[in-house]
Design an enzyme around this catalytic site. Structure first.
Site, PDB file in Angstrom:
ATOM      1  CD  GLU A 148      -2.779   1.129   2.369  1.00 23.83           C
ATOM      2  OE1 GLU A 148      -2.822   0.074   3.281  1.00 23.83           O
ATOM      3  OE2 GLU A 148      -3.780   1.738   2.419  1.00 23.83           O
ATOM      4  CE  LYS A 174      -5.730  -0.705   5.931  1.00 26.66           C
ATOM      5  NZ  LYS A 174      -4.720   0.014   5.228  1.00 26.66           N
ATOM      6  CG  ASP A 207       2.201 -16.774  11.578  1.00 28.72           C
ATOM      7  OD1 ASP A 207       1.538 -16.016  10.971  1.00 28.72           O
ATOM      8  OD2 ASP A 207       2.035 -17.914  11.916  1.00 28.72           O
ATOM      9  CG  HIS A 254      -3.785   7.280   0.406  1.00 31.49           C
ATOM     10  ND1 HIS A 254      -2.537   6.107   0.985  1.00 31.49           N
ATOM     11  CD2 HIS A 254      -4.738   6.616  -0.236  1.00 31.49           C
ATOM     12  CE1 HIS A 254      -3.281   5.114   0.489  1.00 31.49           C
ATOM     13  NE2 HIS A 254      -4.276   5.385  -0.353  1.00 31.49           N
TER      14      HIS A 254
HETATM   15  P1  HMG Z   1       4.454  15.661   3.524  1.00 31.85           P
HETATM   16  O1  HMG Z   1       4.172  16.302   4.687  1.00 31.85           O
HETATM   17  O2  HMG Z   1       3.750  15.755   2.373  1.00 31.85           O
HETATM   18  O3  HMG Z   1       5.863  15.021   3.434  1.00 31.85           O
HETATM   19  O4  HMG Z   1       3.703  13.994   4.175  1.00 31.85           O
HETATM   20  P2  HMG Z   1       7.237  15.907   3.216  1.00 31.85           P
HETATM   21  O5  HMG Z   1       7.446  15.681   1.727  1.00 31.85           O
HETATM   22  O6  HMG Z   1       7.144  17.313   3.956  1.00 31.85           O
HETATM   23  O7  HMG Z   1       8.277  14.721   3.876  1.00 31.85           O
HETATM   24  C1  HMG Z   1       8.377  14.672   5.330  1.00 31.85           C
HETATM   25  C2  HMG Z   1       8.883  13.358   5.686  1.00 31.85           C
HETATM   26  O8  HMG Z   1       7.864  12.103   5.283  1.00 31.85           O
HETATM   27  C3  HMG Z   1      10.214  12.739   4.632  1.00 31.85           C
HETATM   28  O9  HMG Z   1      11.275  13.455   5.224  1.00 31.85           O
HETATM   29  C4  HMG Z   1       9.989  11.173   4.859  1.00 31.85           C
HETATM   30  O10 HMG Z   1      10.410  11.004   6.108  1.00 31.85           O
HETATM   31  C5  HMG Z   1       8.588  11.072   4.588  1.00 31.85           C
HETATM   32  P3  HMG Z   1      12.782  13.277   4.328  1.00 31.85           P
HETATM   33  O11 HMG Z   1      12.820  11.950   3.891  1.00 31.85           O
HETATM   34  O12 HMG Z   1      12.040  14.234   3.319  1.00 31.85           O
HETATM   35  O13 HMG Z   1      13.816  13.761   5.218  1.00 31.85           O
HETATM   36  N1  HMG Z   1       8.059  11.290   3.123  1.00 31.85           N
HETATM   37  C6  HMG Z   1       8.542  10.069   2.439  1.00 31.85           C
HETATM   38  N2  HMG Z   1       9.247   8.918   2.341  1.00 31.85           N
HETATM   39  C7  HMG Z   1       9.435   8.355   1.414  1.00 31.85           C
HETATM   40  N3  HMG Z   1       8.962   8.507   0.196  1.00 31.85           N
HETATM   41  C8  HMG Z   1       8.219   9.456   0.102  1.00 31.85           C
HETATM   42  C9  HMG Z   1       7.777  10.484   1.172  1.00 31.85           C
HETATM   43  N4  HMG Z   1       7.266  11.658   1.131  1.00 31.85           N
HETATM   44  C10 HMG Z   1       7.496  12.045   2.499  1.00 31.85           C
HETATM   45  N5  HMG Z   1       7.682  10.004  -1.140  1.00 31.85           N
HETATM   46  C11 HMG Z   1       2.760  11.825   3.819  1.00 31.85           C
HETATM   47  C12 HMG Z   1       3.530  12.828   3.012  1.00 31.85           C
HETATM   48  C13 HMG Z   1       2.485  10.738   2.837  1.00 31.85           C
HETATM   49  C14 HMG Z   1       4.242  11.226   4.672  1.00 31.85           C
HETATM   50  C15 HMG Z   1       1.799  12.308   4.897  1.00 31.85           C
HETATM   51  O14 HMG Z   1       0.829  12.887   4.372  1.00 31.85           O
HETATM   52  C16 HMG Z   1       1.139  11.159   5.703  1.00 31.85           C
HETATM   53  O15 HMG Z   1       1.644  10.811   6.742  1.00 31.85           O
HETATM   54  N6  HMG Z   1      -0.036  10.848   5.276  1.00 31.85           N
HETATM   55  C17 HMG Z   1      -0.658   9.547   5.959  1.00 31.85           C
HETATM   56  C18 HMG Z   1      -0.593   8.463   4.967  1.00 31.85           C
HETATM   57  C19 HMG Z   1      -1.107   7.241   5.544  1.00 31.85           C
HETATM   58  O16 HMG Z   1      -1.557   7.145   6.829  1.00 31.85           O
HETATM   59  N7  HMG Z   1      -1.152   6.107   4.909  1.00 31.85           N
HETATM   60  C20 HMG Z   1      -1.649   4.861   5.482  1.00 31.85           C
HETATM   61  C21 HMG Z   1      -2.662   4.422   4.239  1.00 31.85           C
HETATM   62  S1  HMG Z   1      -4.395   4.992   4.764  1.00 31.85           S
HETATM   63  C22 HMG Z   1      -4.847   3.702   5.788  1.00 31.85           C
HETATM   64  O17 HMG Z   1      -4.947   2.558   5.336  1.00 31.85           O
HETATM   65  C23 HMG Z   1      -5.011   3.997   7.080  1.00 31.85           C
HETATM   66  C24 HMG Z   1      -6.180   4.839   7.753  1.00 31.85           C
HETATM   67  O18 HMG Z   1      -7.418   4.692   7.234  1.00 31.85           O
HETATM   68  C25 HMG Z   1      -6.062   4.710   9.221  1.00 31.85           C
HETATM   69  C26 HMG Z   1      -6.952   5.348  10.053  1.00 31.85           C
HETATM   70  O19 HMG Z   1      -8.099   5.516   9.606  1.00 31.85           O
HETATM   71  O20 HMG Z   1      -6.793   6.000  11.114  1.00 31.85           O
HETATM   72  C27 HMG Z   1      -5.921   6.163   7.354  1.00 31.85           C
END
Ligand code: HMG
Length: 438
Positions: free
Chosen positions: A85, A280, A296, A393
């Site tokens: 994901e 989740k 596992d 996301h």
């Molecule tokens: P951002 O603020 O746009 O990130 O966040 P940024 O560009 O400012 O970068 C800050 C740091 O984020 C980076 O530091 C990385 O550590 C990381 P740096 O490496 O530059 O020193 N980062 C990345 N790492 C690797 N590849 C990348 C990348 N971009 C940033 N391309 C971010 C963007 C997606 C991290 C933020 O918006 C976020 O945390 N979103 C949440 C996403 C999430 O939770 N996803 C899980 C799937 S959704 C789900 O299934 C669960 C849910 O339903 C659970 C719930 O309801 O509680 C949501």
């Protein structure tokens, strides 16, 4: 279409592929080609993977990503994660970096005991069974000496065996309820071997026990198996900092942010529909490390979700509070993991993952996994309570939307630039690409 077959397991790998291609695909050659395109050119490596499961026809790739900057009890880790994901690895990394600047994750392992049970039916006098059990208890240990010798040398083994009366919930139902220490192994095989011997000892001794009637001598062992509900194998992870220090790019008002986070967690604590999604998000992090380290994940999932319901209602695994202007955020979960044995010594990428983690003990891995789960949860909640989940996301998902269009490098750069400041949605990206190509 023919879709049942006898003796499939006895067919060669080529023949299995042939059968599936001929019977399920309108273009069998294309299907065969696809299946084989995932074979590894190194035949020894391929054979190793073939042998992990049964009826293997090919490999199924999942990406292995890295989440750096996890500061746990003062030590930095780069955490390997296997997950399909998008945005999970980025989210965990972002949280890890954020908390590394605010004291890092503090973790504690409370205990590492595993549980196994022999479930049996005893049709007779309970007090006689209790006396019998006390008299023969030492025999369970004696009869498993061969199995436990090596584990004992490592400091593990059988901790205790107790007789449990379960007749209040099921007629004539009793258990041998055993606890084990399995050190750095997950211990499933060790535990199951011990339990199966306990069952044999129980039956054998009952037959020779002169105080039992013939009905009582006839103990019926239903099954002997470990439990994946490891309530005494618990790890706690916590982050905390003064509210003012929570401030960051998308957190201009840290007090408001902290209060909203606490409310979001309260909702997950009281509302099962929300709790499941909330947890989740935690499992996004946990499963990814569990998979990468060859553990596992089904056992871990089952145990953790049972724990989330331990007080009678499914609830949030994580909790938060504000006290004296300090924001604290924590979680306690059961985790039975291994860093030796099983896939950890067989799968080359699992070995690599464990080397990246600097060969942790099982207890250390519990702490890393728990920290990744909490980091993931924090990232998701932070997005949910500020920008909304879709922004980050979908930003990470952009590449997956572009891929089917086989965009060249120049097009990719233009698309990525455009969506830096525009909302990513599948239709918006498709429309943009179509317009770009007009
Ligand atoms: P951002 O603020 O746009 O990130 O966040 P940024 O560009 O400012 O970068 C800050 C740091 O984020 C980076 O530091 C990385 O550590 C990381 P740096 O490496 O530059 O020193 N980062 C990345 N790492 C690797 N590849 C990348 C990348 N971009 C940033 N391309 C971010 C963007 C997606 C991290 C933020 O918006 C976020 O945390 N979103 C949440 C996403 C999430 O939770 N996803 C899980 C799937 S959704 C789900 O299934 C669960 C849910 O339903 C659970 C719930 O309801 O509680 C949501």
């Amino acid at each position: 279409m023919k879709n049942n077959i006898n003796g499939f397991s006895k067919l060669s790998k080529e023949k299995k592929i042939d059968w599936i291609a001929q019977n399920y695909f309108s273009e069998p050659e294309k299907a065969t080609q696809l299946i084989k395109s995932y074979w590894n050119a190194d035949t020894k490596l391929q054979q190793l993977h073939d042998d992990f499961i049964e009826n293997t026809i090919t490999n199924f790739y999942l990406p292995l990503g890295l989440s750096p900057n996890f500061l746990i009890n003062g030590k930095y880790y780069t955490v390997p994660m296997v997950i399909e994901e998008s945005s999970v690895v980025a989210a965990a990394s972002k949280s890890a970096k954020y908390w590394s600047e605010r004291g890092g994750f503090k973790t504690t392992v409370f205990n590492t005991e595993k549980i196994g049970q022999v479930h049996f039916i005893f049709n007779g006098d309970k007090s006689k069974l209790e006396t019998f059990f006390t008299k023969i208890k030492a025999k369970f240990h004696e009869d498993t000496n061969g199995t436990t010798a090596n584990m004992q040398k490592r400091g593990g083994g059988i901790v205790d065996i107790v007789l449990k009366d379960k007749t209040a919930v099921l007629e004539n139902y009793y258990q041998l309820h055993a606890t084990f220490q399995t050190k750095d192994s997950m211990g499933a095989n060790f535990i199951n071997s011990c339990l199966e011997q306990f069952a044999k000892t129980l039956k054998r001794e009952a037959v020779h026990y002169s105080d039992f009637t013939s009905d009582e001598k006839d103990i019926e062992v239903i099954m002997s198996i470990l439990s994946n509900y490891v309530t005494n194998c618990i790890v706690r992870v916590e982050v905390s900092c003064p509210i003012a220090e929570l401030a960051e790019k998308n957190i201009p008002n840290p007090k408001e942010f902290a209060e909203k986070m606490v409310k979001a967690i309260r909702i997950a604590e009281v509302e099962p529909y929300r709790a499941v999604t909330h947890n989740k998000g935690i499992m996004n992090g946990i499963d990814a490390v569990v998979l990468a380290t060859g553990n596992d994940f089904r056992a871990v999932e089952a145990g953790i979700h049972a724990y989330a319901s331990k007080d009678g209602q499914y609830t949030s695994l994580s909790h938060a509070k504000i006290e004296n202007d300090i924001f604290s955020y924590w979680m306690e979960i059961p985790l039975a993991l291994g860093t030796v044995g099983g896939l950890t010594s067989l799968h080359p990428l699992v070995k690599l993952a464990l080397e990246i983690l600097e060969k942790p003990s099982a207890a250390e891995l519990m702490q890393i996994v728990a920290a990744t789960g909490l980091a993931q949860n924090f990232a998701a909640l932070r997005s949910l309570t500020t920008t909304g989940i879709q922004e980050g996301h979908m930003k990470m998902h952009l590449g997956n939307i572009i891929n089917p269009f086989e965009a060249n490098t120049e097009e990719r750069l233009i698309i990525e630039k455009h969506f830096e400041n525009n909302t990513v949605s599948h239709s918006a990206v498709v429309t943009f690409i179509e317009n770009l190509r007009k």
